[in-house]
Design an enzyme around this catalytic site. Structure first.
Site, PDB file in Angstrom:
ATOM      1  CB  SER A  20      83.500 -38.170 -73.697  1.00 25.61           C
ATOM      2  OG  SER A  20      84.177 -37.344 -74.609  1.00 25.61           O
ATOM      3  CB  ILE A  70      86.951 -27.921 -72.639  1.00 25.87           C
ATOM      4  CG1 ILE A  70      87.010 -28.290 -71.145  1.00 25.87           C
ATOM      5  CG2 ILE A  70      88.265 -28.259 -73.358  1.00 25.87           C
ATOM      6  CD1 ILE A  70      88.111 -27.660 -70.350  1.00 25.87           C
ATOM      7  CB  CYS A 128      79.234 -30.321 -77.062  1.00 25.69           C
ATOM      8  SG  CYS A 128      80.502 -29.368 -76.203  1.00 25.69           S
ATOM      9  CE  LYS A 163      78.049 -37.357 -72.515  1.00 20.98           C
ATOM     10  NZ  LYS A 163      79.459 -37.292 -72.163  1.00 20.98           N
ATOM     11  CB  ILE A 189      72.597 -36.121 -68.491  1.00 17.96           C
ATOM     12  CG1 ILE A 189      73.193 -35.849 -67.118  1.00 17.96           C
ATOM     13  CG2 ILE A 189      71.212 -36.628 -68.385  1.00 17.96           C
ATOM     14  CD1 ILE A 189      72.441 -34.805 -66.280  1.00 17.96           C
ATOM     15  CB  THR A 191      77.651 -30.476 -68.765  1.00 15.61           C
ATOM     16  OG1 THR A 191      77.813 -30.017 -70.101  1.00 15.61           O
ATOM     17  CG2 THR A 191      78.882 -31.227 -68.334  1.00 15.61           C
ATOM     18  N   GLY A 215      79.201 -33.077 -62.064  1.00 14.11           N
ATOM     19  CA  GLY A 215      79.523 -33.419 -60.679  1.00 14.11           C
ATOM     20  C   GLY A 215      78.288 -33.683 -59.833  1.00 14.11           C
ATOM     21  N   GLY A 241      76.516 -38.795 -64.673  1.00 19.56           N
ATOM     22  CA  GLY A 241      76.147 -37.478 -64.157  1.00 19.56           C
ATOM     23  C   GLY A 241      76.292 -37.499 -62.652  1.00 19.56           C
ATOM     24  N   GLY A 263      82.815 -39.243 -64.616  1.00 16.51           N
ATOM     25  CA  GLY A 263      83.425 -38.071 -65.239  1.00 16.51           C
ATOM     26  C   GLY A 263      84.202 -37.224 -64.254  1.00 16.51           C
TER      27      GLY A 263
HETATM   28  C1  LIG Z   1      86.163 -30.944 -68.475  1.00 19.54           C
HETATM   29  C2  LIG Z   1      85.045 -31.698 -69.146  1.00 19.54           C
HETATM   30  C3  LIG Z   1      85.116 -31.970 -70.510  1.00 19.54           C
HETATM   31  C4  LIG Z   1      84.094 -32.678 -71.154  1.00 19.54           C
HETATM   32  N1  LIG Z   1      84.205 -32.956 -72.499  1.00 19.54           N
HETATM   33  C5  LIG Z   1      83.239 -33.700 -73.103  1.00 19.54           C
HETATM   34  C6  LIG Z   1      83.357 -34.075 -74.472  1.00 19.54           C
HETATM   35  O1  LIG Z   1      84.352 -33.779 -75.141  1.00 19.54           O
HETATM   36  N2  LIG Z   1      82.343 -34.795 -75.049  1.00 19.54           N
HETATM   37  C7  LIG Z   1      81.232 -35.175 -74.320  1.00 19.54           C
HETATM   38  O2  LIG Z   1      80.331 -35.829 -74.869  1.00 19.54           O
HETATM   39  N3  LIG Z   1      81.102 -34.857 -73.004  1.00 19.54           N
HETATM   40  C8  LIG Z   1      82.075 -34.136 -72.393  1.00 19.54           C
HETATM   41  N4  LIG Z   1      81.951 -33.825 -71.057  1.00 19.54           N
HETATM   42  C9  LIG Z   1      80.756 -34.280 -70.303  1.00 19.54           C
HETATM   43  C10 LIG Z   1      81.053 -35.555 -69.517  1.00 19.54           C
HETATM   44  O3  LIG Z   1      81.418 -36.619 -70.367  1.00 19.54           O
HETATM   45  C11 LIG Z   1      79.822 -35.969 -68.677  1.00 19.54           C
HETATM   46  O4  LIG Z   1      78.727 -36.193 -69.532  1.00 19.54           O
HETATM   47  C12 LIG Z   1      79.434 -34.921 -67.645  1.00 19.54           C
HETATM   48  O5  LIG Z   1      80.572 -34.334 -67.071  1.00 19.54           O
HETATM   49  C13 LIG Z   1      78.544 -35.503 -66.540  1.00 19.54           C
HETATM   50  O6  LIG Z   1      79.204 -36.498 -65.799  1.00 19.54           O
HETATM   51  P1  LIG Z   1      79.973 -36.195 -64.409  1.00 19.54           P
HETATM   52  O7  LIG Z   1      79.036 -35.410 -63.555  1.00 19.54           O
HETATM   53  O8  LIG Z   1      80.323 -37.544 -63.864  1.00 19.54           O
HETATM   54  O9  LIG Z   1      81.190 -35.400 -64.764  1.00 19.54           O
HETATM   55  C14 LIG Z   1      82.965 -33.114 -70.401  1.00 19.54           C
HETATM   56  C15 LIG Z   1      82.902 -32.836 -69.022  1.00 19.54           C
HETATM   57  C16 LIG Z   1      83.920 -32.148 -68.392  1.00 19.54           C
HETATM   58  C17 LIG Z   1      83.807 -31.892 -66.917  1.00 19.54           C
END
Ligand SMILES: Cc1cc2nc3c(=O)[nH]c(=O)nc-3n(C[C@H](O)[C@H](O)[C@H](O)COP(=O)(O)O)c2cc1C
Length: 303
Positions: A20, A70, A128, A163, A189, A191, A215, A241, A263
Protein backbone atom coordinates in the site's frame (compact mmCIF):
# COMPACT_ATOMS: atom_id res chain seq x y z
CA UNK A 1 4.47 -26.22 -10.51
CA UNK A 2 2.16 -23.49 -9.29
CA UNK A 3 2.84 -20.09 -7.86
CA UNK A 4 -0.81 -19.70 -6.87
CA UNK A 5 -1.71 -19.10 -3.24
CA UNK A 6 -4.90 -18.36 -1.36
CA UNK A 7 -4.75 -15.89 1.49
CA UNK A 8 -7.84 -15.58 3.67
CA UNK A 9 -9.98 -16.72 0.73
CA UNK A 10 -8.32 -14.31 -1.73
CA UNK A 11 -7.05 -16.33 -4.70
CA UNK A 12 -3.77 -14.98 -6.08
CA UNK A 13 -1.84 -16.12 -9.18
CA UNK A 14 1.47 -15.45 -7.47
CA UNK A 15 2.44 -14.87 -3.83
CA UNK A 16 3.75 -11.40 -4.66
CA UNK A 17 1.52 -8.42 -3.91
CA UNK A 18 2.24 -4.69 -4.08
CA UNK A 19 2.46 -2.77 -0.79
CA UNK A 20 0.00 0.00 0.00
CA UNK A 21 1.07 3.53 -0.83
CA UNK A 22 3.84 2.43 -3.19
CA UNK A 23 1.79 1.43 -6.24
CA UNK A 24 -0.86 4.15 -6.40
CA UNK A 25 -4.23 2.62 -7.18
CA UNK A 26 -2.62 0.28 -9.72
CA UNK A 27 -3.37 1.71 -13.18
CA UNK A 28 -0.65 4.37 -12.69
CA UNK A 29 1.78 1.49 -13.31
CA UNK A 30 -0.08 -0.20 -16.20
CA UNK A 31 2.24 1.29 -18.86
CA UNK A 32 5.22 -0.40 -17.24
CA UNK A 33 3.98 -3.75 -16.02
CA UNK A 34 1.17 -6.21 -16.80
CA UNK A 35 -1.04 -5.75 -13.75
CA UNK A 36 -2.67 -9.14 -14.42
CA UNK A 37 0.62 -10.81 -13.45
CA UNK A 38 0.63 -9.39 -9.91
CA UNK A 39 -0.63 -11.55 -7.04
CA UNK A 40 -2.78 -8.77 -5.60
CA UNK A 41 -2.71 -4.99 -5.64
CA UNK A 42 -3.02 -3.29 -2.27
CA UNK A 43 -4.15 0.21 -3.09
CA UNK A 44 -3.01 3.33 -1.26
CA UNK A 45 -4.39 4.14 2.17
CA UNK A 46 -8.01 5.29 1.92
CA UNK A 47 -9.76 7.50 4.44
CA UNK A 48 -13.36 8.56 4.97
CA UNK A 49 -12.82 12.09 3.67
CA UNK A 50 -10.24 13.31 1.12
CA UNK A 51 -6.80 14.21 2.49
CA UNK A 52 -4.07 16.44 1.05
CA UNK A 53 -1.40 14.72 3.12
CA UNK A 54 1.38 16.47 5.03
CA UNK A 55 2.94 19.80 4.09
CA UNK A 56 6.58 20.36 3.15
CA UNK A 57 9.06 17.79 1.96
CA UNK A 58 7.58 14.29 2.16
CA UNK A 59 10.36 12.00 0.88
CA UNK A 60 14.03 11.75 1.86
CA UNK A 61 16.54 9.18 0.64
CA UNK A 62 18.71 7.26 3.08
CA UNK A 63 21.72 5.03 2.31
CA UNK A 64 19.59 1.89 2.23
CA UNK A 65 16.01 2.98 1.77
CA UNK A 66 13.80 5.99 2.10
CA UNK A 67 11.92 8.07 4.64
CA UNK A 68 8.40 9.24 3.84
CA UNK A 69 5.77 11.29 5.58
CA UNK A 70 3.10 11.39 2.87
CA UNK A 71 0.34 11.57 5.49
CA UNK A 72 -2.24 9.44 3.68
CA UNK A 73 -2.94 11.73 0.74
CA UNK A 74 -5.96 10.22 -1.02
CA UNK A 75 -9.26 11.25 -2.63
CA UNK A 76 -11.45 9.66 0.07
CA UNK A 77 -13.51 6.48 0.04
CA UNK A 78 -16.50 7.69 -2.00
CA UNK A 79 -14.30 8.98 -4.81
CA UNK A 80 -12.36 5.71 -4.72
CA UNK A 81 -15.51 3.62 -5.07
CA UNK A 82 -17.17 5.76 -7.75
CA UNK A 83 -14.19 6.80 -9.89
CA UNK A 84 -11.16 4.56 -9.29
CA UNK A 85 -12.62 1.13 -8.53
CA UNK A 86 -14.58 0.75 -11.82
CA UNK A 87 -11.31 1.25 -13.77
CA UNK A 88 -9.64 -1.48 -11.77
CA UNK A 89 -12.33 -3.95 -12.83
CA UNK A 90 -10.60 -4.21 -16.24
CA UNK A 91 -7.77 -6.14 -14.62
CA UNK A 92 -7.79 -9.75 -13.52
CA UNK A 93 -6.10 -9.10 -10.18
CA UNK A 94 -7.55 -9.02 -6.67
CA UNK A 95 -7.83 -5.49 -5.29
CA UNK A 96 -7.25 -5.09 -1.58
CA UNK A 97 -8.06 -1.68 -0.13
CA UNK A 98 -5.87 -0.35 2.67
CA UNK A 99 -8.04 1.69 5.04
CA UNK A 100 -7.17 4.18 7.77
CA UNK A 101 -9.68 5.60 10.22
CA UNK A 102 -9.14 8.21 12.91
CA UNK A 103 -11.57 6.31 15.17
CA UNK A 104 -12.92 2.75 15.34
CA UNK A 105 -16.24 4.08 14.01
CA UNK A 106 -14.45 5.47 10.98
CA UNK A 107 -12.82 2.10 10.32
CA UNK A 108 -16.29 0.50 10.57
CA UNK A 109 -17.78 3.03 8.16
CA UNK A 110 -14.93 2.55 5.68
CA UNK A 111 -15.48 -1.21 5.82
CA UNK A 112 -19.19 -0.72 5.12
CA UNK A 113 -18.66 1.59 2.17
CA UNK A 114 -16.00 -0.65 0.65
CA UNK A 115 -18.02 -3.86 0.87
CA UNK A 116 -18.86 -3.64 -2.81
CA UNK A 117 -18.13 -5.80 -5.88
CA UNK A 118 -14.57 -5.39 -7.08
CA UNK A 119 -13.00 -5.21 -3.63
CA UNK A 120 -11.37 -8.54 -2.73
CA UNK A 121 -10.36 -7.64 0.81
CA UNK A 122 -9.52 -4.92 3.30
CA UNK A 123 -6.17 -4.19 4.88
CA UNK A 124 -6.48 -2.27 8.14
CA UNK A 125 -3.77 0.32 8.47
CA UNK A 126 -3.56 0.52 12.25
CA UNK A 127 0.08 1.42 11.94
CA UNK A 128 0.59 4.60 9.94
CA UNK A 129 3.35 6.63 11.60
CA UNK A 130 2.60 9.78 9.61
CA UNK A 131 -0.78 11.01 10.77
CA UNK A 132 -1.53 12.67 14.08
CA UNK A 133 -5.02 11.27 14.61
CA UNK A 134 -5.30 7.55 15.28
CA UNK A 135 -2.94 5.65 13.06
CA UNK A 136 -0.15 4.34 15.10
CA UNK A 137 -2.08 4.60 18.36
CA UNK A 138 -4.26 1.66 17.32
CA UNK A 139 -1.33 -0.44 16.26
CA UNK A 140 0.69 -0.12 19.43
CA UNK A 141 -1.97 -1.27 21.86
CA UNK A 142 -3.61 -4.72 21.90
CA UNK A 143 -7.01 -3.46 23.10
CA UNK A 144 -7.27 -0.74 20.47
CA UNK A 145 -6.06 -3.04 17.71
CA UNK A 146 -8.68 -5.61 18.72
CA UNK A 147 -11.39 -2.94 18.91
CA UNK A 148 -10.68 -1.83 15.32
CA UNK A 149 -10.73 -5.40 14.01
CA UNK A 150 -13.97 -6.16 15.89
CA UNK A 151 -15.66 -3.04 14.51
CA UNK A 152 -14.58 -3.84 10.95
CA UNK A 153 -15.51 -7.51 11.30
CA UNK A 154 -19.08 -6.54 12.24
CA UNK A 155 -19.40 -4.41 9.12
CA UNK A 156 -18.05 -6.55 6.32
CA UNK A 157 -17.92 -10.11 5.06
CA UNK A 158 -14.76 -9.30 3.10
CA UNK A 159 -11.47 -10.89 4.17
CA UNK A 160 -9.77 -8.66 6.75
CA UNK A 161 -5.98 -8.29 6.90
CA UNK A 162 -4.52 -6.32 9.80
CA UNK A 163 -1.30 -4.45 9.00
CA UNK A 164 1.04 -4.36 11.97
CA UNK A 165 3.46 -1.69 13.10
CA UNK A 166 7.09 -2.52 13.92
CA UNK A 167 7.18 0.48 16.27
CA UNK A 168 6.17 -1.62 19.26
CA UNK A 169 7.82 -3.59 22.03
CA UNK A 170 6.04 -6.87 21.30
CA UNK A 171 4.57 -7.30 17.83
CA UNK A 172 3.47 -10.87 18.63
CA UNK A 173 0.93 -9.71 21.21
CA UNK A 174 -0.64 -7.25 18.73
CA UNK A 175 -0.78 -9.97 16.05
CA UNK A 176 -2.51 -12.34 18.48
CA UNK A 177 -4.98 -9.64 19.53
CA UNK A 178 -5.87 -8.97 15.89
CA UNK A 179 -6.31 -12.67 15.14
CA UNK A 180 -8.43 -13.25 18.25
CA UNK A 181 -10.67 -10.32 17.25
CA UNK A 182 -11.40 -11.93 13.88
CA UNK A 183 -8.66 -10.79 11.52
CA UNK A 184 -8.30 -13.34 8.70
CA UNK A 185 -4.62 -12.54 8.10
CA UNK A 186 -1.92 -10.17 9.28
CA UNK A 187 0.57 -8.23 7.19
CA UNK A 188 3.84 -6.88 8.52
CA UNK A 189 5.72 -4.64 8.67
CA UNK A 190 4.73 -1.04 8.13
CA UNK A 191 7.54 1.51 8.19
CA UNK A 192 9.90 2.10 11.11
CA UNK A 193 9.94 5.62 12.56
CA UNK A 194 13.03 7.51 11.45
CA UNK A 195 14.51 10.96 10.91
CA UNK A 196 17.16 12.72 8.88
CA UNK A 197 18.70 16.19 9.26
CA UNK A 198 19.97 18.68 6.67
CA UNK A 199 23.32 19.70 8.18
CA UNK A 200 23.55 22.87 6.07
CA UNK A 201 20.21 24.26 7.15
CA UNK A 202 20.26 22.68 10.62
CA UNK A 203 16.72 21.49 9.99
CA UNK A 204 15.00 18.13 9.67
CA UNK A 205 14.77 17.06 6.03
CA UNK A 206 11.12 16.04 6.29
CA UNK A 207 8.32 18.55 6.68
CA UNK A 208 6.84 16.32 9.37
CA UNK A 209 10.26 16.09 11.15
CA UNK A 210 9.95 12.29 11.46
CA UNK A 211 8.81 9.79 8.87
CA UNK A 212 8.55 6.12 8.02
CA UNK A 213 11.72 4.27 7.04
CA UNK A 214 11.31 1.60 4.33
CA UNK A 215 13.50 -0.33 1.92
CA UNK A 216 16.52 -2.65 2.35
CA UNK A 217 17.49 -1.04 5.69
CA UNK A 218 14.43 -2.53 7.40
CA UNK A 219 14.55 -6.04 5.91
CA UNK A 220 16.31 -7.81 8.78
CA UNK A 221 13.87 -6.29 11.29
CA UNK A 222 10.89 -7.23 9.13
CA UNK A 223 12.15 -10.76 8.61
CA UNK A 224 12.67 -11.26 12.35
CA UNK A 225 9.16 -10.00 13.10
CA UNK A 226 7.54 -12.15 10.39
CA UNK A 227 9.36 -15.20 11.78
CA UNK A 228 8.20 -14.39 15.33
CA UNK A 229 4.58 -13.73 14.33
CA UNK A 230 4.25 -16.70 11.95
CA UNK A 231 5.12 -19.06 14.80
CA UNK A 232 2.59 -17.43 17.11
CA UNK A 233 -0.59 -17.14 15.01
CA UNK A 234 -2.64 -19.60 12.99
CA UNK A 235 -3.82 -17.11 10.35
CA UNK A 236 -1.75 -16.46 7.21
CA UNK A 237 1.04 -13.91 7.42
CA UNK A 238 1.91 -11.52 4.59
CA UNK A 239 5.54 -10.47 4.86
CA UNK A 240 6.97 -7.17 3.69
CA UNK A 241 9.73 -4.74 4.44
CA UNK A 242 12.72 -4.21 2.17
CA UNK A 243 11.95 -6.92 -0.37
CA UNK A 244 13.91 -5.95 -3.50
CA UNK A 245 14.72 -9.34 -5.06
CA UNK A 246 13.35 -12.87 -5.35
CA UNK A 247 15.98 -13.97 -2.82
CA UNK A 248 14.60 -11.47 -0.29
CA UNK A 249 11.06 -12.75 -0.91
CA UNK A 250 12.15 -16.37 -0.50
CA UNK A 251 13.67 -15.51 2.89
CA UNK A 252 10.27 -14.18 4.03
CA UNK A 253 8.48 -17.29 2.72
CA UNK A 254 10.95 -19.55 4.54
CA UNK A 255 10.41 -17.46 7.70
CA UNK A 256 6.70 -18.26 7.54
CA UNK A 257 5.03 -15.72 5.26
CA UNK A 258 2.40 -17.26 2.96
CA UNK A 259 2.69 -14.26 0.62
CA UNK A 260 4.88 -11.18 0.37
CA UNK A 261 4.40 -7.57 -0.66
CA UNK A 262 6.80 -5.31 -2.51
CA UNK A 263 6.91 -1.60 -1.62
CA UNK A 264 9.93 0.66 -2.03
CA UNK A 265 11.29 -1.58 -4.82
CA UNK A 266 8.43 -0.36 -7.05
CA UNK A 267 10.00 3.11 -7.09
CA UNK A 268 13.27 1.65 -8.39
CA UNK A 269 11.73 -0.88 -10.78
CA UNK A 270 7.99 -0.82 -11.51
CA UNK A 271 8.22 -4.44 -12.70
CA UNK A 272 9.72 -5.61 -9.40
CA UNK A 273 6.69 -7.58 -8.19
CA UNK A 274 6.46 -9.58 -11.44
CA UNK A 275 10.22 -10.17 -11.66
CA UNK A 276 10.30 -11.32 -8.04
CA UNK A 277 7.50 -13.82 -8.76
CA UNK A 278 9.48 -15.12 -11.77
CA UNK A 279 12.54 -15.52 -9.56
CA UNK A 280 10.53 -17.49 -6.99
CA UNK A 281 9.27 -19.71 -9.80
CA UNK A 282 12.85 -20.42 -11.01
CA UNK A 283 13.88 -21.25 -7.45
CA UNK A 284 11.03 -23.74 -7.03
CA UNK A 285 11.61 -25.34 -10.46
CA UNK A 286 15.37 -25.70 -9.77
CA UNK A 287 14.52 -27.62 -6.61
CA UNK A 288 11.76 -29.73 -8.15
CA UNK A 289 9.16 -28.23 -5.80
CA UNK A 290 5.51 -28.16 -6.84
CA UNK A 291 4.17 -25.17 -4.94
CA UNK A 292 5.16 -22.07 -3.00
CA UNK A 293 3.53 -23.73 -0.02
CA UNK A 294 6.42 -26.22 -0.02
CA UNK A 295 8.77 -23.56 1.34
CA UNK A 296 6.48 -21.54 3.64
CA UNK A 297 7.84 -21.60 7.18
CA UNK A 298 10.49 -24.17 6.29
CA UNK A 299 13.48 -22.37 7.79
CA UNK A 300 15.22 -24.87 10.02
CA UNK A 301 16.01 -22.88 13.12
CA UNK A 302 16.53 -25.78 15.45
CA UNK A 303 19.94 -25.57 17.10
C1 LIG B 1 5.69 6.45 -0.04
C2 LIG B 1 5.07 5.40 0.85
C3 LIG B 1 3.72 5.47 1.16
C4 LIG B 1 3.12 4.51 1.98
N1 LIG B 1 1.78 4.58 2.25
C5 LIG B 1 1.19 3.60 3.00
C6 LIG B 1 -0.21 3.60 3.23
O1 LIG B 1 -0.95 4.46 2.73
N2 LIG B 1 -0.75 2.62 4.01
C7 LIG B 1 0.04 1.62 4.56
O2 LIG B 1 -0.48 0.74 5.26
N3 LIG B 1 1.38 1.58 4.33
C8 LIG B 1 1.96 2.54 3.57
N4 LIG B 1 3.31 2.49 3.33
C9 LIG B 1 4.12 1.38 3.91
C10 LIG B 1 4.35 0.28 2.88
O3 LIG B 1 3.14 -0.30 2.45
C11 LIG B 1 5.26 -0.83 3.47
O4 LIG B 1 4.65 -1.37 4.62
C12 LIG B 1 6.64 -0.31 3.85
O5 LIG B 1 7.11 0.62 2.91
C13 LIG B 1 7.66 -1.45 4.00
O6 LIG B 1 7.86 -2.13 2.79
P1 LIG B 1 9.06 -1.78 1.76
O7 LIG B 1 10.32 -1.72 2.57
O8 LIG B 1 9.04 -2.88 0.75
O9 LIG B 1 8.73 -0.45 1.16
C14 LIG B 1 3.92 3.45 2.51
C15 LIG B 1 5.29 3.39 2.19
C16 LIG B 1 5.87 4.34 1.37
C17 LIG B 1 7.33 4.22 1.05
Amino acid sequence: MTLAVEIAGIKMKTPVMTASGTFGSGPEYADFVDLNKIGAIVVKGTTLTPRDGNKGRRIAETPAGMLNCIGLENPGVDEFVSRILPGLAAYDVPIIVNIAGATTDEFAELARRLSVPGVAGLELNISCPNVKEGGIAFGTDCMSAAAVVTAVRKNTVLPVITKLSPNVTDIVSIARAAEDAGSDAVSLINTLLGMSIDIHRWRPELGNVVGGLSGPAIKPVALRMVWQVARAVKCPVIGLGGIMTAEDAIEFLLAGASAVAVGTANFVNPRASVEIAEGIQDYLVERGLKSVRDIVGRVNDSI
